[in-house]
Design a protein around this motif. Structure first.
Motif, PDB file in Angstrom:
ATOM      1  N   PRO A  32       0.839  -1.207   0.000  1.00 57.48           N
ATOM      2  CA  PRO A  32       0.000   0.000   0.000  1.00 57.48           C
ATOM      3  C   PRO A  32       0.875   1.258   0.000  1.00 57.48           C
ATOM      4  CG  PRO A  32       0.215  -0.827   2.228  1.00 57.48           C
ATOM      5  CD  PRO A  32       1.015  -1.767   1.349  1.00 57.48           C
ATOM      6  N   LEU A  33       0.269   2.397  -0.217  1.00 60.68           N
ATOM      7  CA  LEU A  33       0.928   3.668   0.095  1.00 60.68           C
ATOM      8  C   LEU A  33       0.534   4.054   1.512  1.00 60.68           C
ATOM      9  CD1 LEU A  33       0.643   5.985  -3.045  1.00 60.68           C
ATOM     10  CD2 LEU A  33       2.585   4.613  -2.261  1.00 60.68           C
ATOM     11  N   LEU A  34       1.516   4.419   2.319  1.00 60.64           N
ATOM     12  CA  LEU A  34       1.255   4.752   3.720  1.00 60.64           C
ATOM     13  C   LEU A  34       1.360   6.264   3.925  1.00 60.64           C
ATOM     14  CD1 LEU A  34       3.482   1.995   5.393  1.00 60.64           C
ATOM     15  CD2 LEU A  34       1.060   1.858   4.753  1.00 60.64           C
ATOM     16  N   PRO A  35       0.235   6.924   4.264  1.00 58.14           N
ATOM     17  CA  PRO A  35       0.311   8.359   4.554  1.00 58.14           C
ATOM     18  C   PRO A  35       1.078   8.583   5.859  1.00 58.14           C
ATOM     19  CG  PRO A  35      -1.939   7.529   4.902  1.00 58.14           C
ATOM     20  CD  PRO A  35      -1.118   6.377   4.409  1.00 58.14           C
ATOM     21  N   ALA A 275       6.946   5.502  11.467  1.00 57.39           N
ATOM     22  CA  ALA A 275       6.190   4.754  10.451  1.00 57.39           C
ATOM     23  C   ALA A 275       6.087   3.280  10.821  1.00 57.39           C
ATOM     24  CB  ALA A 275       6.835   4.905   9.084  1.00 57.39           C
TER      25      ALA A 275
ATOM     26  N   VAL B  29      -5.835   2.928   5.634  1.00 51.19           N
ATOM     27  CA  VAL B  29      -4.966   2.183   4.717  1.00 51.19           C
ATOM     28  C   VAL B  29      -5.558   0.797   4.466  1.00 51.19           C
ATOM     29  CG1 VAL B  29      -2.695   1.096   4.455  1.00 51.19           C
ATOM     30  CG2 VAL B  29      -2.873   3.425   5.366  1.00 51.19           C
ATOM     31  N   ARG B  30      -5.633   0.421   3.199  1.00 54.34           N
ATOM     32  CA  ARG B  30      -6.040  -0.946   2.835  1.00 54.34           C
ATOM     33  C   ARG B  30      -4.797  -1.806   3.033  1.00 54.34           C
ATOM     34  NH1 ARG B  30      -6.811  -5.504   1.706  1.00 54.34           N
ATOM     35  NH2 ARG B  30      -8.452  -6.403   0.392  1.00 54.34           N
ATOM     36  N   PRO B  32      -2.218  -4.869   3.326  1.00 52.59           N
ATOM     37  CA  PRO B  32      -2.101  -6.138   2.593  1.00 52.59           C
ATOM     38  C   PRO B  32      -2.002  -7.309   3.578  1.00 52.59           C
ATOM     39  CG  PRO B  32       0.043  -5.122   2.754  1.00 52.59           C
ATOM     40  CD  PRO B  32      -0.918  -4.178   3.454  1.00 52.59           C
ATOM     41  N   LEU B  49       0.317  -0.478  10.344  1.00 50.49           N
ATOM     42  CA  LEU B  49       0.664   0.457   9.269  1.00 50.49           C
ATOM     43  C   LEU B  49      -0.369   1.557   9.070  1.00 50.49           C
ATOM     44  CD1 LEU B  49       2.057  -2.082   6.652  1.00 50.49           C
ATOM     45  CD2 LEU B  49       3.297  -0.788   8.381  1.00 50.49           C
ATOM     46  N   PRO B  51      -2.060   5.081   9.720  1.00 49.56           N
ATOM     47  CA  PRO B  51      -1.286   6.290  10.037  1.00 49.56           C
ATOM     48  C   PRO B  51      -1.172   6.583  11.537  1.00 49.56           C
ATOM     49  CG  PRO B  51      -3.275   6.797   8.750  1.00 49.56           C
ATOM     50  CD  PRO B  51      -3.084   5.324   8.700  1.00 49.56           C
ATOM     51  N   TYR B  90      -7.409  11.913  14.546  1.00 45.72           N
ATOM     52  CA  TYR B  90      -6.994  11.835  13.137  1.00 45.72           C
ATOM     53  C   TYR B  90      -8.213  11.799  12.210  1.00 45.72           C
ATOM     54  CZ  TYR B  90      -4.362  10.163   9.038  1.00 45.72           C
ATOM     55  OH  TYR B  90      -3.797  10.025   7.796  1.00 45.72           O
TER      56      TYR B  90
END
Lengths: 321, 321
Positions: A32-35, A275, B29-30, B32, B49, B51, B90
């Protein structure tokens, strides 16, 4: 980056990367992309979460998938002892292809065990004999050599990282990618610039081993003295470009940013603390660029590729102490 | 697990969880599923993971999304000082809803700063006054109280974890989920058992604070002495079930496994070294169950939910020591 005088070559195209994406689907993790709430407009692409801990699985899987039945049954070989060797071993097991990895006899037991653990045959030889022995085995056993980055199938496989970034964040403005041998950066730059030329794709490498910056400026592959390359903690980025990767980077990369050793280690710490990712130094250089050189980067939505997470336990012990 | 005598209640249904998934899409976040070469048939679901570092963002986002315009503009409040408070802060910022978090005045500066950093108003009060002050603010300012787990919208939001597991691995045989207050485990068990009753859903909690196992056996919410709850390093699992979460777990959970404190810390280390994930002890209990109690688990493809990654920095220092 003008002035490139390398022989014109057939570059990997966006369609090659799309084909690679179809081949590796289900065999690599769709990361995924992690904000990141701790930095403005930053997302991480955590390739450290691949089962072998690095993006290398993408290229290895694509390259193996492309082999015909005869070559598959004969098996493949590499003399890369790092993440590529483990990636090839893992991908070979998944696809039922025998894998041989020629490693220097000074390799750490941890690396040897990991590569064997994924089912590869490991052959230990003196450091200087690696390529020679691999070449002999290619000739004797009919094995196919799968290089770590200097091959279109490898570049196309690594490029799937760029496709996924754009799929998940089409409004991205800046993509930061580590530059070692140039397989990942070539693939990502090709994918992203082909999809959206307006996006800035920027390579990051250690200041003490900035051979890619020199090569791009010169338009030919430049190598640095071994002592300089060995002086960076980012051991995955000690490799020179090839003609093929230089040609891709010359065509597609907007710029190169360099980071110091201190900045790299600071980024490894930040990724762990904020993170919640274990990153290796080579994987943390892009985060180092964001943390310490944001002024030198274009503004906007930024994706930093965290290319790997195989952090040396001894280094980890000092970082988190 | 028979013998449940709690009042029959309206349980969250699969459709509620599907609706929640549509609401939280793009805001969480989706994550995995991560295959683990270091353990047979194991995949991790790394909610660390998110945020804010934990699954709590799912329930908080769903609950806020469900509020009407009037309640949204008045704002919300919670007296949970941990991951839920940060999740609410958040999610509130993302949705433009003012958030107030009442925290004990003994909270660490790190936690207070993190919650403020997400844009929430933090009110510090003596530990014993938290609920009272929150209640006063609800009355005075017309705020809506968003509880950390004892609410159908929270349970439905956390249940999206279960939907995603099944989407990514429909051949899953066993799902392991940490049990604290029961929001996550209720949601995941409801989702998974509704989709595929054949899948075993097993809760994991610390042996020294196994109030959920006792509650399920008794059929009523049981609390343990505070000293026992405080004795586990898994600080996110020190909360008792509610009537509502007990009803869900009674209906859907197949079993509870308990793990020791040593096993939990070993799992935190293994996740850092082998899966390259920073996990908090509460998030590592499911991995502890796999590493140390595999014989007690059903065979087959197993998913361990790693619920959070907010690891105490002092504990992190011991990971690679």
């Amino acid at each position: 980056m003008g002035g490139v005088t390398t022989l014109q070559q057939d570059l990997v195209r966006l369609d090659d990367i799309r084909d690679a994406a179809a081949r590796v689907s289900g065999l690599v993790v769709r990361t995924p992309l992690l904000p990141c709430p701790w930095a403005d407009d930053l997302w991480l692409k955590p390739e450290s979460l691949q089962p072998i801990g690095a993006f290398k699985l993408r290229g290895a899987t694509n390259a193996l998938h492309r082999l015909d039945l005869e070559r598959r049954s004969a098996g493949v070989i590499t003399h890369s002892s790092g993440n590529h060797g483990q990636a090839l071993a893992y991908a070979g097991r998944a696809l039922g292809i025998p894998v041989t990895v020629v490693m220097p006899d000074v390799s750490t037991p941890l690396k040897i065990e990991a590569t064997r653990g994924y089912g590869a045959e490991v052959i230990l030889v003196p450091q200087s004999q690696r390529e020679i022995v691999a070449g002999q085995l290619v000739a004797e056993r009919g094995l196919t050599l799968i290089p770590p980055y200097d091959h279109p199938d490898i570049i196309a496989g690594q490029g799937t990282v760029g496709l996924e970034i754009f799929e998940d964040l089409s409004s991205v403005d800046v993509v930061l990618v580590p530059v070692g041998g140039g397989g990942l950066s070539s693939g990502v730059a090709t994918a992203v610039k082909s999809l959206a030329p307006r996006v800035a794709v920027i390579g990051v490498e250690p200041a003490v081993a900035a051979d890619a910056a020199e090569s791009l400026a010169a338009g030919v592959v430049r190598t640095l003295p071994e002592a300089r390359m060995l002086s960076t903690v980012a051991d995955g980025l000690r490799t020179p470009l090839s003609e093929l990767t230089l040609a891709h980077l010359s065509a597609y990369l907007d710029a190169i940013i360099t980071v110091t050793e201190e900045e790299i280690l600071d980024a490894v710490k930040t990724l762990a603390r904020k993170a919640r990712l274990i990153a290796e130094p080579s994987g943390a250089v892009t985060t180092a660029a964001v943390l310490h050189h944001r002024d030198a980067l274009p503004a906007g939505r930024t994706v930093a590729v965290v290319s790997g997470g195989n952090l040396d336990p001894k280094l980890a012990a000092t970082l988190f102490a």
